[in-house]
Design a protein around this motif. Structure first.
Motif, PDB file in Angstrom:
ATOM      1  N   ALA A 348      76.153  10.706  42.637  1.00  0.00           N
ATOM      2  CA  ALA A 348      74.945  11.571  43.115  1.00  0.00           C
ATOM      3  C   ALA A 348      73.615  10.441  43.297  1.00  0.00           C
ATOM      4  O   ALA A 348      73.710   9.352  42.850  1.00  0.00           O
ATOM      5  CB  ALA A 348      74.571  12.611  42.126  1.00  0.00           C
ATOM      6  N   SER A 349      72.765  10.988  44.142  1.00  0.00           N
ATOM      7  CA  SER A 349      71.701  10.390  44.423  1.00  0.00           C
ATOM      8  C   SER A 349      70.341  11.094  44.311  1.00  0.00           C
ATOM      9  O   SER A 349      70.591  12.311  44.143  1.00  0.00           O
ATOM     10  CB  SER A 349      71.433   9.440  45.767  1.00  0.00           C
ATOM     11  OG  SER A 349      71.619  10.241  46.709  1.00  0.00           O
ATOM     12  N   ALA A 350      69.334  10.749  44.637  1.00  0.00           N
ATOM     13  CA  ALA A 350      68.105  11.566  44.770  1.00  0.00           C
ATOM     14  C   ALA A 350      68.125  12.583  45.995  1.00  0.00           C
ATOM     15  O   ALA A 350      67.303  13.500  45.709  1.00  0.00           O
ATOM     16  CB  ALA A 350      66.913  10.730  44.703  1.00  0.00           C
ATOM     17  N   PRO A 354      76.100  15.728  43.455  1.00  0.00           N
ATOM     18  CA  PRO A 354      77.320  15.100  42.660  1.00  0.00           C
ATOM     19  C   PRO A 354      78.491  15.312  43.875  1.00  0.00           C
ATOM     20  O   PRO A 354      78.728  16.503  44.607  1.00  0.00           O
ATOM     21  CB  PRO A 354      77.678  15.677  41.450  1.00  0.00           C
ATOM     22  CG  PRO A 354      76.209  16.173  41.061  1.00  0.00           C
ATOM     23  CD  PRO A 354      75.619  16.557  42.119  1.00  0.00           C
ATOM     24  N   ALA A 355      79.319  14.294  44.265  1.00  0.00           N
ATOM     25  CA  ALA A 355      80.339  14.112  44.983  1.00  0.00           C
ATOM     26  C   ALA A 355      81.349  13.387  44.173  1.00  0.00           C
ATOM     27  O   ALA A 355      81.091  12.447  43.443  1.00  0.00           O
ATOM     28  CB  ALA A 355      80.053  13.585  46.338  1.00  0.00           C
ATOM     29  N   VAL A 356      82.815  13.617  44.529  1.00  0.00           N
ATOM     30  CA  VAL A 356      83.631  12.820  43.881  1.00  0.00           C
ATOM     31  C   VAL A 356      84.092  11.700  45.151  1.00  0.00           C
ATOM     32  O   VAL A 356      84.392  12.058  46.245  1.00  0.00           O
ATOM     33  CB  VAL A 356      85.183  13.746  43.614  1.00  0.00           C
ATOM     34  CG1 VAL A 356      86.159  12.700  43.299  1.00  0.00           C
ATOM     35  CG2 VAL A 356      84.937  14.786  42.794  1.00  0.00           C
ATOM     36  N   VAL A 357      83.933  10.371  44.594  1.00  0.00           N
ATOM     37  CA  VAL A 357      84.110   9.375  45.682  1.00  0.00           C
ATOM     38  C   VAL A 357      85.084   8.236  45.282  1.00  0.00           C
ATOM     39  O   VAL A 357      85.227   8.210  44.176  1.00  0.00           O
ATOM     40  CB  VAL A 357      82.362   8.728  45.670  1.00  0.00           C
ATOM     41  CG1 VAL A 357      82.513   7.548  46.660  1.00  0.00           C
ATOM     42  CG2 VAL A 357      81.219   9.679  45.750  1.00  0.00           C
ATOM     43  N   SER A 358      85.635   7.935  46.185  1.00  0.00           N
ATOM     44  CA  SER A 358      86.813   6.621  46.125  1.00  0.00           C
ATOM     45  C   SER A 358      86.262   5.501  47.046  1.00  0.00           C
ATOM     46  O   SER A 358      85.754   5.704  48.259  1.00  0.00           O
ATOM     47  CB  SER A 358      87.949   7.346  46.636  1.00  0.00           C
ATOM     48  OG  SER A 358      88.934   6.189  46.759  1.00  0.00           O
ATOM     49  N   ARG A 374      85.385  14.859  47.347  1.00  0.00           N
ATOM     50  CA  ARG A 374      84.902  16.239  47.245  1.00  0.00           C
ATOM     51  C   ARG A 374      83.364  16.207  47.623  1.00  0.00           C
ATOM     52  O   ARG A 374      82.561  15.662  46.872  1.00  0.00           O
ATOM     53  CB  ARG A 374      85.357  16.644  45.995  1.00  0.00           C
ATOM     54  CG  ARG A 374      85.198  18.241  45.601  1.00  0.00           C
ATOM     55  CD  ARG A 374      83.846  18.937  45.751  1.00  0.00           C
ATOM     56  NE  ARG A 374      83.912  20.251  45.577  1.00  0.00           N
ATOM     57  CZ  ARG A 374      82.789  21.030  45.548  1.00  0.00           C
ATOM     58  NH1 ARG A 374      81.463  20.567  46.268  1.00  0.00           N
ATOM     59  NH2 ARG A 374      83.005  22.324  45.032  1.00  0.00           N
ATOM     60  N   PRO A 375      83.248  16.623  48.990  1.00  0.00           N
ATOM     61  CA  PRO A 375      81.889  16.345  49.286  1.00  0.00           C
ATOM     62  C   PRO A 375      81.037  17.154  48.409  1.00  0.00           C
ATOM     63  O   PRO A 375      80.986  18.192  48.029  1.00  0.00           O
ATOM     64  CB  PRO A 375      81.846  16.544  50.606  1.00  0.00           C
ATOM     65  CG  PRO A 375      82.852  17.774  51.105  1.00  0.00           C
ATOM     66  CD  PRO A 375      84.010  17.161  49.907  1.00  0.00           C
TER      67      PRO A 375
END
Length: 663
Positions: A348-350, A354-358, A374-375
């Protein structure tokens, strides 16, 4: 032009919970990734989701199933994968279940004598799939916190043999992990009065196969050290996240250098060597099972997440020992997993939830490709609506420096009245050994988009600044945290960034205690909000669950030997000090901070004539998980401030007013 607090915003409580999901607990095996989603709109249920190359993501648990364990009350490590089998603890009965392929859940543990009396977490399975080694928290019939037993248990996957205890004796155990050759088992253990961030021991035992499952041989402590002295002196070593590498070495996180950094133990040579040393925290306090801040890539590389100055970073240790940053646009990382050249994490960022990232990296650690598995939600908002945090440091008591993340009021459609300064909302995180999270949280933007400034304080005792900073709270809970939250508010007022006459404070759990204490003992704040906060430290010490039943020894002093301090710092014993409005929000099934603590302080303030509001929630434990209750909590707190400070709510017709007694 509009007064601060009265700005019109699309960030409503309805948007905060709409299609929201708390993401975590990733697992990656080749092209298959599984993650957990806590869904407020489904009553806070945790669903497990699987994604492969063969189609869209699919839910794995049937209707009603909830992958959540109550071990340590805070849970974590409620599910894991072995081959084509998924293991999970179900919230309703706390039994352990398996799902193989697309089949239905099958119970793997017997019905306990006490409903929900056996709680399972943090397991692993032998290479042949025959046995599972799992942490069990056993609550006996008629027992209290002192009678709860935490052990590592062997389960027969075929169901022919009863569960068998493998590791017992310490007050707590976690992280049973089998070496790649199957010949060794590691685990963590610690005992009262230590918490796992004070001192743990990393144990390794020889393992051999037997007719009744894995059997122990010689065992030894390879790293870690209990804290020493009454209430602790800070001389312990906190070890977490042990993990076997393919070469048979055992990696782990340790704070022996003041910072939680990466080390490894080499069998045969019986030596520990530093693998990543940096003035940043890798990992964090072990409040829950199953945390993962690093993972093994191919060719001897290791990826890890760290935190410094309140922000998160992702990096790779190459096989030659060089450290390279992974260039990704995130400031918060969790659930780090890897397979080959692929890193999977929750990021996640400012400006993004949250996202599931690869991320796929090349041999040098450079990013080759990025995929969002998972966006985050599509909020339908431009980034200009989001207040981005500024990392600040400021002077506090005793010549100390404290830290925080500051969020200025932000709303592209609002023009503040000339000369007016915004009210300040001071956020106090829980734990208290926790930290402010550097990520987009609509629960924060709910306030900043209405015209509140927000400061999320990492007071002395918080994680992210080394062990010495964390130890500032030893014996000083109710002192240092109060000093630092006051210092943050006053410093921002002196800088001309907030209205010194409208300083508010809010927090949950331990943060709720700080809120109550600063209103009882200090005069800086004009109003406060306690979410399931502690009012009576003595009651907490005698009534809370096993995991935290000796926590206050280190934060205040041994009980009952230092009962004087418990009484001295408990807001319930000093209601004469309250003269500022307060709202209290409480789950009625809370086992960590029982509802009677909230009710004691509310009743006392009502009798004293102090303005006070109380909102109780059926079906909620320690923290609010249900969408309707999350909305009600936010809107009630906003209604409370509007009544206290006399500003108008632009969406008043959508918000149920909260009743404030004595106002």
């Amino acid at each position: 032009m509009a007064n601060f607090g009265s700005w019109t915003t699309p960030i409503t409580s309805e948007l905060v919970v709409r299609a929201a999901a708390g993401l975590g607990g990733t697992s990656v095996h080749g092209r298959t990734v599984i993650w957990a989603e806590q869904r407020p709109e489904a009553g806070g249920r945790t669903q497990l989701v699987r994604l492969t190359d063969e189609g869209p993501a699919v839910d794995l648990l049937p209707a009603g199933a909830n992958a959540r364990t109550a071990a340590h009350e805070y849970g974590g490590g409620a599910w894991w994968v072995a081959g084509d089998t998924l293991w999970f603890a179900d919230w309703a009965d706390q039994r352990l279940y398996t799902i193989t392929g697309s089949g239905p859940p099958v119970p793997m543990t017997p019905e306990p004598e006490v409903p929900r009396g056996d709680r399972w977490a943090d397991g692993c399975v032998t290479a042949d799939g025959r046995w599972a080694l799992v942490v069990r928290e056993h609550h006996p019939v008629g027992g209290g916190p002192a009678d709860v037993v935490n052990e590592i248990v062997v389960l027969d996957v075929a169901g022919r043999l009863a569960p068998r205890v493998l590791v017992s004796g310490p007050d707590f155990v976690s992280d049973p992990r089998i070496s790649p050759d199957g010949e060794r088992l590691c685990w963590l253990q610690w005992s009262h009065p230590d918490m796992p961030w004070d001192g743990t021991e990393l144990c390794v035992a020889d393992l051999r196969a037997g007719d009744i499952g894995p059997v122990f041989g010689h065992s030894t402590v390879v790293a870690g050290r209990p804290d020493s002295g009454p209430g602790g002196t800070g001389a312990g070593e906190s070890v977490s996240e042990p993990r076997w590498a393919d070469d048979g070495s055992l990696w782990f996180v340790s704070d022996r250098s003041d910072w939680w950094n990466l080390y490894r133990w080499v069998p045969g040579e019986d030596r520990v060597e530093a693998m990543v040393t940096t003035d940043a925290e890798i990992g964090g306090p072990q409040w829950v099972f199953g945390q993962s801040s690093y993972a093994f890539l191919s060719d001897g590389r290791v990826t890890f997440a760290s935190s410094r100055n309140g922000l998160g970073y992702l990096a790779i240790r190459l096989a030659d020992g060089r450290i390279v940053d992974v260039d990704v646009p995130y400031t918060s990382f969790g659930s780090i997993r890897a397979d080959g050249d692929r890193i999977v994490f929750v990021g996640a960022s400012a400006t993004t939830e949250p996202a599931v990232v690869s991320v796929t990296v090349d041999d040098s650690g450079a990013v080759a490709s990025t995929e969002i598995l998972r966006p985050p939600r599509d909020l339908g908002l431009d980034e200009e609506w989001f207040s981005t945090p500024e990392s600040i440091s400021f002077p506090s008591s005793g010549g100390r420096t404290a830290h925080a993340l500051f969020y200025p009021p932000t709303n592209p459609d609002a023009v503040p009245d000339p000369g007016e300064l915004p009210p300040l909302l001071v956020l106090i995180h829980g734990g208290p050994t926790s930290a402010a999270r550097p990520m987009l949280q609509l629960g924060t933007q709910y306030w900043t988009s209405r015209g509140f400034a927000v400061v999320d304080v990492n007071y002395g005792g918080s994680t992210g600044y080394g062990r010495a900073y964390r130890n500032q709270l030893r014996g000083q809970w109710g002192v240092v945290d109060l000093d630092d939250c006051e210092a943050a508010a006053r410093w921002l007022g002196e800088q001309g960034r907030v209205d010194p006459a409208r300083l508010c404070i809010r927090g949950g759990s331990a943060g709720g205690y700080t809120t109550l204490a600063v209103l009882a003992f200090r005069d800086t704040f004009a109003a406060g909000a306690s979410h399931y906060g502690v009012a009576d430290l003595e009651a907490l010490a005698t009534e809370t669950h096993k995991f935290e039943s000796r926590y206050l020894d280190g934060l205040i002093g041994p009980y009952p030997g230092r009962r004087d301090l418990y009484v001295e710092r408990s807001p319930i014993h000093h209601v004469e000090g309250f003269d500022r409005p307060l709202i209290v929000l409480q789950g009625l099934e809370d086992e960590v901070v029982p509802p009677n603590q909230a009710e004691m302080i509310v009743d006392a303030l009502r009798a004293k004539g102090v303005p006070v509001a109380y909102v109780a929630f059926e079906g909620e434990q320690h923290g609010f998980r249900q969408a309707a209750n999350i909305r009600r909590a936010l809107d009630s707190e906003l209604s409370f401030y509007a009544q206290v400070f006399g500003f108008t709510l632009p969406d008043a017709e959508q918000i149920e007013p909260v009743l404030v007694h004595n106002l």
